[in-house]
Design a protein around this motif. Sequence first.
Motif, PDB file in Angstrom:
ATOM      1  N   CYS A  66       0.865  -1.181  -0.089  1.00  0.00           N
ATOM      2  CA  CYS A  66       0.130  -0.103   0.059  1.00  0.00           C
ATOM      3  C   CYS A  66       1.010   1.318   0.050  1.00  0.00           C
ATOM      4  O   CYS A  66       1.783   1.432   0.917  1.00  0.00           O
ATOM      5  N   ILE A  67       0.896   2.042  -0.969  1.00  0.00           N
ATOM      6  CA  ILE A  67       1.569   3.236  -1.046  1.00  0.00           C
ATOM      7  C   ILE A  67       0.609   4.373  -0.626  1.00  0.00           C
ATOM      8  O   ILE A  67      -0.420   4.625  -1.303  1.00  0.00           O
ATOM      9  N   ALA A  68       0.722   5.111   0.602  1.00  0.00           N
ATOM     10  CA  ALA A  68      -0.200   6.126   0.987  1.00  0.00           C
ATOM     11  C   ALA A  68       0.665   7.486   1.042  1.00  0.00           C
ATOM     12  O   ALA A  68       1.961   7.561   1.125  1.00  0.00           O
ATOM     13  N   VAL A  69      -0.007   8.547   0.773  1.00  0.00           N
ATOM     14  CA  VAL A  69       0.209   9.956   0.718  1.00  0.00           C
ATOM     15  C   VAL A  69      -0.393  10.629   1.705  1.00  0.00           C
ATOM     16  O   VAL A  69      -1.747  10.792   1.682  1.00  0.00           O
ATOM     17  N   ASP A  70       0.182  11.258   2.731  1.00  0.00           N
ATOM     18  CA  ASP A  70      -0.514  12.011   3.735  1.00  0.00           C
ATOM     19  C   ASP A  70      -1.010  13.396   3.154  1.00  0.00           C
ATOM     20  O   ASP A  70      -0.419  13.870   2.046  1.00  0.00           O
ATOM     21  N   PRO A  71      -1.688  14.081   3.917  1.00  0.00           N
ATOM     22  CA  PRO A  71      -2.145  15.315   3.315  1.00  0.00           C
ATOM     23  C   PRO A  71      -0.893  16.441   3.198  1.00  0.00           C
ATOM     24  O   PRO A  71      -1.313  17.479   2.313  1.00  0.00           O
ATOM     25  N   ASN A  72       0.002  16.197   3.891  1.00  0.00           N
ATOM     26  CA  ASN A  72       1.401  17.117   3.567  1.00  0.00           C
ATOM     27  C   ASN A  72       2.178  16.794   2.205  1.00  0.00           C
ATOM     28  O   ASN A  72       3.063  17.060   1.911  1.00  0.00           O
ATOM     29  N   GLY A  73       2.000  15.419   1.607  1.00  0.00           N
ATOM     30  CA  GLY A  73       2.388  15.008   0.616  1.00  0.00           C
ATOM     31  C   GLY A  73       3.654  13.714   0.857  1.00  0.00           C
ATOM     32  O   GLY A  73       4.326  13.445   0.093  1.00  0.00           O
ATOM     33  N   ALA A  74       3.772  13.686   2.078  1.00  0.00           N
ATOM     34  CA  ALA A  74       4.643  12.672   2.474  1.00  0.00           C
ATOM     35  C   ALA A  74       4.443  11.401   1.962  1.00  0.00           C
ATOM     36  O   ALA A  74       3.066  10.994   2.175  1.00  0.00           O
ATOM     37  N   VAL A  75       5.208  10.216   1.405  1.00  0.00           N
ATOM     38  CA  VAL A  75       4.840   9.133   0.924  1.00  0.00           C
ATOM     39  C   VAL A  75       5.275   7.962   1.747  1.00  0.00           C
ATOM     40  O   VAL A  75       6.422   8.040   2.347  1.00  0.00           O
ATOM     41  N   TYR A  76       4.506   7.180   2.205  1.00  0.00           N
ATOM     42  CA  TYR A  76       4.663   5.799   3.028  1.00  0.00           C
ATOM     43  C   TYR A  76       4.362   4.577   2.424  1.00  0.00           C
ATOM     44  O   TYR A  76       3.422   4.472   1.528  1.00  0.00           O
ATOM     45  N   ALA A  77       5.153   3.355   2.763  1.00  0.00           N
ATOM     46  CA  ALA A  77       4.707   2.191   2.183  1.00  0.00           C
ATOM     47  C   ALA A  77       4.334   1.169   3.409  1.00  0.00           C
ATOM     48  O   ALA A  77       5.098   1.180   4.302  1.00  0.00           O
ATOM     49  N   LEU A  78       3.255   0.656   3.135  1.00  0.00           N
ATOM     50  CA  LEU A  78       2.796  -0.535   4.324  1.00  0.00           C
ATOM     51  C   LEU A  78       2.453  -1.903   3.391  1.00  0.00           C
ATOM     52  O   LEU A  78       2.173  -1.763   2.357  1.00  0.00           O
ATOM     53  N   GLY A  79       2.321  -2.776   4.149  1.00  0.00           N
ATOM     54  CA  GLY A  79       1.765  -3.997   3.511  1.00  0.00           C
ATOM     55  C   GLY A  79       0.192  -3.792   3.538  1.00  0.00           C
ATOM     56  O   GLY A  79      -0.450  -2.980   3.920  1.00  0.00           O
ATOM     57  N   ASP A  80      -0.179  -4.351   2.375  1.00  0.00           N
ATOM     58  CA  ASP A  80      -1.777  -3.937   1.874  1.00  0.00           C
ATOM     59  C   ASP A  80      -2.425  -5.046   2.117  1.00  0.00           C
ATOM     60  O   ASP A  80      -3.852  -4.884   1.760  1.00  0.00           O
ATOM     61  N   GLN A  87      -8.507  -7.466   4.174  1.00  0.00           N
ATOM     62  CA  GLN A  87      -9.058  -6.527   2.575  1.00  0.00           C
ATOM     63  C   GLN A  87      -7.757  -5.675   2.682  1.00  0.00           C
ATOM     64  O   GLN A  87      -7.167  -5.216   3.262  1.00  0.00           O
ATOM     65  N   PRO A  88      -7.847  -5.063   1.446  1.00  0.00           N
ATOM     66  CA  PRO A  88      -6.476  -4.024   0.792  1.00  0.00           C
ATOM     67  C   PRO A  88      -6.754  -3.019   1.720  1.00  0.00           C
ATOM     68  O   PRO A  88      -7.840  -1.909   1.727  1.00  0.00           O
ATOM     69  N   LEU A  89      -5.532  -2.407   2.222  1.00  0.00           N
ATOM     70  CA  LEU A  89      -5.575  -1.242   3.037  1.00  0.00           C
ATOM     71  C   LEU A  89      -5.439  -0.056   2.075  1.00  0.00           C
ATOM     72  O   LEU A  89      -5.910   0.990   2.474  1.00  0.00           O
ATOM     73  N   SER A  90      -5.054  -0.473   0.869  1.00  0.00           N
ATOM     74  CA  SER A  90      -4.970   0.816  -0.135  1.00  0.00           C
ATOM     75  C   SER A  90      -6.314   1.210  -0.370  1.00  0.00           C
ATOM     76  O   SER A  90      -6.499   2.236  -0.933  1.00  0.00           O
ATOM     77  N   PHE A  91      -7.423   0.836  -0.030  1.00  0.00           N
ATOM     78  CA  PHE A  91      -8.729   1.264  -0.372  1.00  0.00           C
ATOM     79  C   PHE A  91      -9.071   2.269   1.044  1.00  0.00           C
ATOM     80  O   PHE A  91     -10.021   2.906   0.895  1.00  0.00           O
ATOM     81  N   GLY A  92      -8.098   2.583   1.871  1.00  0.00           N
ATOM     82  CA  GLY A  92      -8.520   3.359   2.984  1.00  0.00           C
ATOM     83  C   GLY A  92      -8.308   4.825   2.795  1.00  0.00           C
ATOM     84  O   GLY A  92      -7.559   5.039   1.804  1.00  0.00           O
ATOM     85  N   LYS A  93      -8.586   5.324   3.731  1.00  0.00           N
ATOM     86  CA  LYS A  93      -8.334   6.962   3.763  1.00  0.00           C
ATOM     87  C   LYS A  93      -7.251   7.381   4.652  1.00  0.00           C
ATOM     88  O   LYS A  93      -7.053   6.813   5.913  1.00  0.00           O
ATOM     89  N   VAL A  94      -6.449   8.311   4.012  1.00  0.00           N
ATOM     90  CA  VAL A  94      -5.289   8.791   5.061  1.00  0.00           C
ATOM     91  C   VAL A  94      -5.691  10.183   5.720  1.00  0.00           C
ATOM     92  O   VAL A  94      -5.958  11.019   5.127  1.00  0.00           O
ATOM     93  N   ASP A  95      -5.472   9.898   6.855  1.00  0.00           N
ATOM     94  CA  ASP A  95      -6.011  10.727   7.768  1.00  0.00           C
ATOM     95  C   ASP A  95      -4.859  12.036   8.033  1.00  0.00           C
ATOM     96  O   ASP A  95      -3.679  11.697   8.086  1.00  0.00           O
ATOM     97  N   LYS A  96      -5.399  13.220   8.552  1.00  0.00           N
ATOM     98  CA  LYS A  96      -4.279  14.289   9.027  1.00  0.00           C
ATOM     99  C   LYS A  96      -3.541  13.963  10.230  1.00  0.00           C
ATOM    100  O   LYS A  96      -2.305  14.491  10.570  1.00  0.00           O
ATOM    101  N   ASP A  97      -4.055  12.870  11.111  1.00  0.00           N
ATOM    102  CA  ASP A  97      -3.527  12.521  12.263  1.00  0.00           C
ATOM    103  C   ASP A  97      -2.251  11.434  12.391  1.00  0.00           C
ATOM    104  O   ASP A  97      -1.739  10.873  13.056  1.00  0.00           O
ATOM    105  N   GLY A  98      -1.747  11.312  10.748  1.00  0.00           N
ATOM    106  CA  GLY A  98      -0.830  10.356  10.414  1.00  0.00           C
ATOM    107  C   GLY A  98      -1.150   8.964  10.628  1.00  0.00           C
ATOM    108  O   GLY A  98      -0.321   8.006  10.781  1.00  0.00           O
ATOM    109  N   THR A  99      -2.387   8.712  10.092  1.00  0.00           N
ATOM    110  CA  THR A  99      -3.054   7.223  10.304  1.00  0.00           C
ATOM    111  C   THR A  99      -3.703   7.039   8.813  1.00  0.00           C
ATOM    112  O   THR A  99      -3.923   7.973   8.245  1.00  0.00           O
ATOM    113  N   ILE A 100      -3.761   5.637   8.353  1.00  0.00           N
ATOM    114  CA  ILE A 100      -4.444   5.048   7.411  1.00  0.00           C
ATOM    115  C   ILE A 100      -5.788   4.426   8.258  1.00  0.00           C
ATOM    116  O   ILE A 100      -5.392   3.680   9.100  1.00  0.00           O
TER     117      ILE A 100
END
Length: 181
Positions: A66-80, A87-100
């Motif tokens: 799962c490649i996630a981009v936070d609201p500030n534009g930082a890119v993270y990679a997690l298991g999907d 279920q795929p984490l990549s369908f999730g929402k990236v929040d301002k509090d540093g979570t998906i």
Amino acid sequence: MKLAIFATLAAGAAAFAPSSQVTKRSTSLNAAKLGPKLQYVPCISTDDLPKPGSATSGVAAGLAICIAVDPNGAVYALGDKCPPVNQPLSFGKVDKDGTISDPVLGTKFDLKTGEVRQWCPSGLGKLIGGLFDPVGVPVYPVKAKGKVVEVQVDVNYKANFEADYWSGILDAQGKANGKYY
């Protein structure tokens, strides 16, 4: 009659009791385990990066990422694969509090550590999540190289996972390892 019922119950219980004689079978066709080998491998194109606040999926060395981009534009990679039902984490929402957030059960995972911040808070999540202990997702170092997003993974992980399966006639590994049936 009581004796017949007792004998039937005893025979039924014995059928499901664990065997006292456990043997491990081995075959020369088992694949050898390889040591861990961390490498940066291509995952997705930089053109395919999601907009801030969202995520997408990719594959790196056979692993779902799962490649996630936070609201500030930082890119993270997690298991999907999102616990507890994968279920795929990549369908999730990236929040301002540093979570998906898991889109189905609502579990929140920390983008930097993969640890659980909130376990299955939704109605369905409380029902299903109550059956399992909270468990996080793996995180991977990520970097951009040219027009590609690379993720550092153990390139031997998939081969080591498949080494636990028998290799031979009717195997699930195919002929990718160069062996014949």
